[in-house]
Scaffold this active site. Structure first.
Site, short mmCIF file in Angstrom:
data_model
loop_
_atom_site.label_atom_id
_atom_site.label_comp_id
_atom_site.label_asym_id
_atom_site.label_seq_id
_atom_site.Cartn_x
_atom_site.Cartn_y
_atom_site.Cartn_z
CG ASN A 197 -1.55 1.33 1.50
OD1 ASN A 197 -2.54 1.71 0.88
ND2 ASN A 197 -0.96 2.09 2.42
CB SER B 162 -3.62 4.78 -8.95
OG SER B 162 -4.26 5.99 -9.32
CE1 TYR C 125 0.46 7.66 -6.71
CE2 TYR C 125 -1.21 7.82 -8.42
CZ TYR C 125 -0.85 7.47 -7.14
OH TYR C 125 -1.79 6.94 -6.28
CE LYS D 217 0.26 4.02 -6.78
NZ LYS D 217 0.27 3.11 -5.61
P1 NAI Z 1 -1.12 8.51 2.38
O1 NAI Z 1 -0.06 9.45 1.97
O2 NAI Z 1 -2.20 8.97 3.28
O3 NAI Z 1 -0.45 7.20 3.05
C1 NAI Z 1 0.66 6.57 2.50
C2 NAI Z 1 1.49 6.00 3.63
O4 NAI Z 1 2.68 5.40 3.07
C3 NAI Z 1 1.98 7.09 4.61
O5 NAI Z 1 1.72 6.69 5.93
C4 NAI Z 1 3.46 7.20 4.31
O6 NAI Z 1 4.24 7.59 5.41
C5 NAI Z 1 3.78 5.78 3.87
N1 NAI Z 1 5.04 5.73 3.12
C6 NAI Z 1 5.47 6.62 2.19
N2 NAI Z 1 6.70 6.29 1.76
C7 NAI Z 1 7.05 5.16 2.44
C8 NAI Z 1 8.22 4.34 2.43
N3 NAI Z 1 9.26 4.61 1.64
N4 NAI Z 1 8.24 3.25 3.25
C9 NAI Z 1 7.18 2.97 4.06
N5 NAI Z 1 6.06 3.71 4.10
C10 NAI Z 1 6.00 4.80 3.29
O7 NAI Z 1 -1.72 7.89 1.03
P2 NAI Z 1 -3.09 7.12 0.73
O8 NAI Z 1 -3.98 8.05 0.02
O9 NAI Z 1 -3.59 6.41 1.93
O10 NAI Z 1 -2.56 6.08 -0.36
C11 NAI Z 1 -2.30 4.71 -0.08
C12 NAI Z 1 -2.05 4.00 -1.39
O11 NAI Z 1 -3.21 4.10 -2.23
C13 NAI Z 1 -0.89 4.59 -2.19
O12 NAI Z 1 -0.17 3.54 -2.83
C14 NAI Z 1 -1.60 5.46 -3.20
O13 NAI Z 1 -0.82 5.65 -4.35
C15 NAI Z 1 -2.84 4.64 -3.48
N6 NAI Z 1 -3.93 5.41 -4.04
C16 NAI Z 1 -4.51 6.45 -3.35
C17 NAI Z 1 -5.55 7.17 -3.92
C18 NAI Z 1 -6.23 8.28 -3.19
O14 NAI Z 1 -7.14 8.88 -3.77
N7 NAI Z 1 -5.89 8.60 -1.96
C19 NAI Z 1 -6.02 6.88 -5.27
C20 NAI Z 1 -5.36 5.78 -5.89
C21 NAI Z 1 -4.35 5.08 -5.29
#
Ligand code: NAI
Length: 244
Positions: free
Chosen positions: A87, A139, A152, A156
């Protein structure tokens, strides 16, 4: 008891997935890039309140060696790794003409290479178990492209290719690998959008609203469940009908 490892699970979609898999009865290995991500954060307590075990494993998922030791530590703590949810992800948006090499490489490393890192090591645990579920966060940007996100959307889209490859490589060992492709979900990642960007996106969504993190967690829960035992190599869009 079965165990699930969810990367980037201190907040957002990852935290919602961790909580939902705890409700489903999995012991939970939380992960994020730093311990600070878990400070002033009650996700681990909320998970333990569901009656399962929970531990935090700090690791940068873009680092191959750190992923290897994390997977070893999770296996040692819980005895098995039954579900891996890749994730963790970042955005470093910008139009291609103005995007720096660093912006491009960092997103590929965190979003794409991490999936190779974690799946290689957790997949080898699952191969020995002859069972496992791997669920990757792609995504809609990876399926359709998105201006300002060449880094990005590349990462994805690559996740979709990796999902299908892993499904083919590990299927005979009783391991499934699927991806979910969320649209616009309310999280700290999408809070960064301007009001104008938000308005423009909602107009393109059939359901005329953003998704909630629980709506991603529900589909991940299904893919981790017995009911999904014959589903593999698939990409499930969870977007309220964006760009059908
Ligand atoms: P977010 O930014 O709220 O959470 C992502 C988490 O990953 C954070 O806690 C961050 O600290 C952690 N992280 C970042 N780099 C890291 C690393 N190198 N090692 C370990 N942890 C790391 O993002 P969100 O929105 O919860 O996204 C989660 C996933 O869902 C991501 O892969 C994102 O691309 C994907 N996604 C999100 C969408 C959205 O609308 N929010 C839409 C499509 C996909």
């Amino acid at each position: 008891m079965a165990a699930a490892l969810i990367t980037g699970s201190a907040r957002g979609i990852g935290a919602a997935i961790a909580l939902r898999l705890a409700e489903d009865g999995f012991d939970i290995a939380l992960n994020d890039i730093s311990q600070e991500m878990f400070e002033n954060n009650d996700i681990a307590d909320k998970i333990k309140a569901k009656g399962v075990q929970c531990e935090i494993f700090i690791c940068d998922v873009s680092d191959h060696a750190q992923c290897e030791s994390t997977v070893k530590a999770v296996k040692a703590r819980f005895g098995s790794i039954d579900v891996l949810v890749n994730n963790a992800g970042i955005t470093r948006d910008g139009l291609m003409a103005r995007m720096s090499e660093e912006q491009f490489d960092s997103v590929i490393a965190v979003n794409q290479k991490s999936v190779f890192n974690m799946t290689k090591f957790a997949g080898s645990v699952m191969m020995r178990q002859k069972s496992g579920r791997i669920i990757n966060l792609s995504s809609v940007a990876g399926v359709y492209g998105n201006p300002g996100q060449i880094n990005y959307s590349a990462s994805k889209a690559a996740i979709i290719g990796m999902t299908k490859t892993v499904a083919k490589e590990l299927g005979s060992r009783g391991i499934t690998c699927n991806a979910v492709a969320p649209g616009f979900i309310k999280t700290p990642m999408t809070d960064k959008l301007t009001d104008a960007q938000r308005e423009a996106m909602i107009n393109q969504i059939a359901m005329k609203r953003y998704g909630e993190v629980e709506e991603i967690a529900g589909v991940v829960s299904f893919l981790a469940s017995k009911d999904a035992s014959y589903v593999t190599g698939q990409v499930i869009e969870i977007s309220g009908g964006l760009m059908m």
